[in-house]
Design a protein around this motif. Structure first.
Motif, PDB file in Angstrom:
ATOM      1  N   GLN A  64      51.867 129.463 137.190  1.00  0.00           N
ATOM      2  CA  GLN A  64      51.359 127.898 137.361  1.00  0.00           C
ATOM      3  C   GLN A  64      52.780 127.763 138.547  1.00  0.00           C
TER       4      GLN A  64
ATOM      5  N   PRO B 188      41.150 130.245 126.545  1.00  0.00           N
ATOM      6  CA  PRO B 188      39.890 130.581 127.646  1.00  0.00           C
ATOM      7  C   PRO B 188      41.208 129.824 128.378  1.00  0.00           C
ATOM      8  N   SER B 189      40.288 130.227 129.560  1.00  0.00           N
ATOM      9  CA  SER B 189      40.997 129.745 131.004  1.00  0.00           C
ATOM     10  C   SER B 189      39.803 130.417 132.123  1.00  0.00           C
ATOM     11  N   THR B 190      40.406 129.330 133.687  1.00  0.00           N
ATOM     12  CA  THR B 190      39.146 129.866 134.080  1.00  0.00           C
ATOM     13  C   THR B 190      39.969 130.588 135.720  1.00  0.00           C
ATOM     14  N   ARG B 191      40.801 128.982 135.847  1.00  0.00           N
ATOM     15  CA  ARG B 191      41.986 129.530 136.654  1.00  0.00           C
ATOM     16  C   ARG B 191      42.440 130.540 136.891  1.00  0.00           C
ATOM     17  N   THR B 192      43.640 130.591 135.409  1.00  0.00           N
ATOM     18  CA  THR B 192      44.857 131.581 135.767  1.00  0.00           C
ATOM     19  C   THR B 192      43.699 133.112 135.610  1.00  0.00           C
TER      20      THR B 192
ATOM     21  N   PRO C 219      47.618 120.710 137.759  1.00  0.00           N
ATOM     22  CA  PRO C 219      47.189 121.778 137.064  1.00  0.00           C
ATOM     23  C   PRO C 219      45.535 122.587 137.033  1.00  0.00           C
TER      24      PRO C 219
HETATM   25  N1   CP Z   1      45.967 126.164 135.575  1.00  0.00           N
HETATM   26  C1   CP Z   1      45.026 126.303 134.559  1.00  0.00           C
HETATM   27  O1   CP Z   1      45.754 127.207 133.684  1.00  0.00           O
HETATM   28  O2   CP Z   1      44.076 126.570 133.937  1.00  0.00           O
HETATM   29  P1   CP Z   1      43.047 127.763 132.990  1.00  0.00           P
HETATM   30  O3   CP Z   1      43.024 127.077 132.006  1.00  0.00           O
HETATM   31  O4   CP Z   1      42.103 127.101 133.529  1.00  0.00           O
HETATM   32  O5   CP Z   1      43.784 128.623 133.312  1.00  0.00           O
END
Ligand code: CP
Length: 302
Positions: free
Chosen positions: A132, A48-52, A261
């Protein structure tokens, strides 16, 4: 033509890191440069990820590239038993660069050895998260006007936090002074302490944030990585061990900035959000410019 992969932050020299900083600033000034026009970015998120994921996809779209990929491996032929090897060999035929996240440490390195297109590690287990780190460095540079010789306090899950591992290695290139705040169970792995020792860098380890917060330029808060624990009881014991509250920022340096992060759980109280020293949401925006820079650089288009 660069055409290289980015798997660990140590794949980039100090000069390359500084080049990414320059390019990110250039994209921040003008984010309409179509340097990836006609290119295809594959975005493979096995975790899972939102930002990356979204900042990479936003960066690719801003650069004029098309994006293919998945964020839910359950909808791919992995569920039919296809190997990681075969998935990468296939996607490399459909794209010009592959951005991937996985819980398997070392999988992006392996992918880079078999892929005919560059691989970008968007996080592999508790190992590394180099993109990151580059956006963290860009955030430090923007807020401190320098990378050399900063004093940084890293707080929380230093054992499983891949962002911490990459950031420590990068800041070692710039002679940072480190204060490492973690419970014994989550202290920094020995290999990263050895990395600092080998470079003649000193660091302080402590279990309390304490008064030292008044002596640093950056506080880097991290989430306790629930998904890396095999023992739920152990996670429960340490999950709320550090909570940064607004009153703790009284008397800190004027130039102090709080980075994280993200995602955050409880480790930064929401009353910190309105403090001018909170920088974690600006930090997410910086991720777009830095990822524009990374893809352009790796493809030799900048
Ligand atoms: N900082 C980071 O990696 O956030 P995500 O897991 O939302 O991608």
């Amino acid at each position: 033509m660069t055409d290289k992969s980015l798997i660990s932050i140590t794949d980039f020299s100090r000069e390359e890191i500084l080049r990414i900083m320059e390019l990110a600033a250039e994209f921040e000034r003008d984010s309409s440069q179509q340097t990836l026009q006609g290119k295809i970015v594959a975005s493979l998120f096995f975790e899972p990820s939102t930002r990356t994921r979204l900042s990479f996809e936003s960066a690719a779209n801003r650069l004029g590239a098309s994006v293919i990929g998945f964020s839910e491996p359950g909808n791919t032929s992995v569920t039919k038993g296809e190997s990681f090897h075969d998935t990468i060999m296939t996607v490399a035929n459909y794209s010009d660069i592959i951005v991937m996240r996985t819980n398997l440490e070392g999988a992006p390195r392996y992918a880079s050895e078999i892929s005919r297109v560059p691989i970008v590690n968007a996080g592999d287990g508790a190992n590394q998260h180099p993109t990151q780190t580059l956006l963290d460095l860009y955030s430090i540079l923007k807020t401190q006007n320098r990378l050399d010789g900063i004093s940084i306090m890293l707080v929380g899950d230093l054992k499983y936090g891949r962002t911490v591992h990459s950031l420590i290695q990068a800041l070692a290139e710039f002679g940072a002074r480190f204060t490492l705040v973690a419970p014994r169970e989550l202290e920094l792995p020995q290999e990263y302490k050895d990395f600092l020792h080998e470079r003649g860098l000193t660091f302080v380890e402590t279990t309390e944030i304490g008064q030292e917060i008044g002596n640093v330029d950056i506080v880097y808060m991290t989430r306790v990585q629930r998904e890396r624990f095999s023992d739920t009881m152990e996670y429960e014991r340490v999950k709320n061990v550090y909570v940064l509250r607004n009153e703790m920022l009284a008397g800190t340096r004027p130039n102090l900035r709080i980075l994280h992060p993200l995602p955050r759980v409880n480790e930064i109280a929401v009353d910190v959000d309105s403090n001018p020293k909170a920088y974690y949401f600006e930090q997410t925006e910086n991720g777009v410019y830095v990822r524009m820079a990374i893809m352009s650089y790796l493809l030799g288009l900048k």
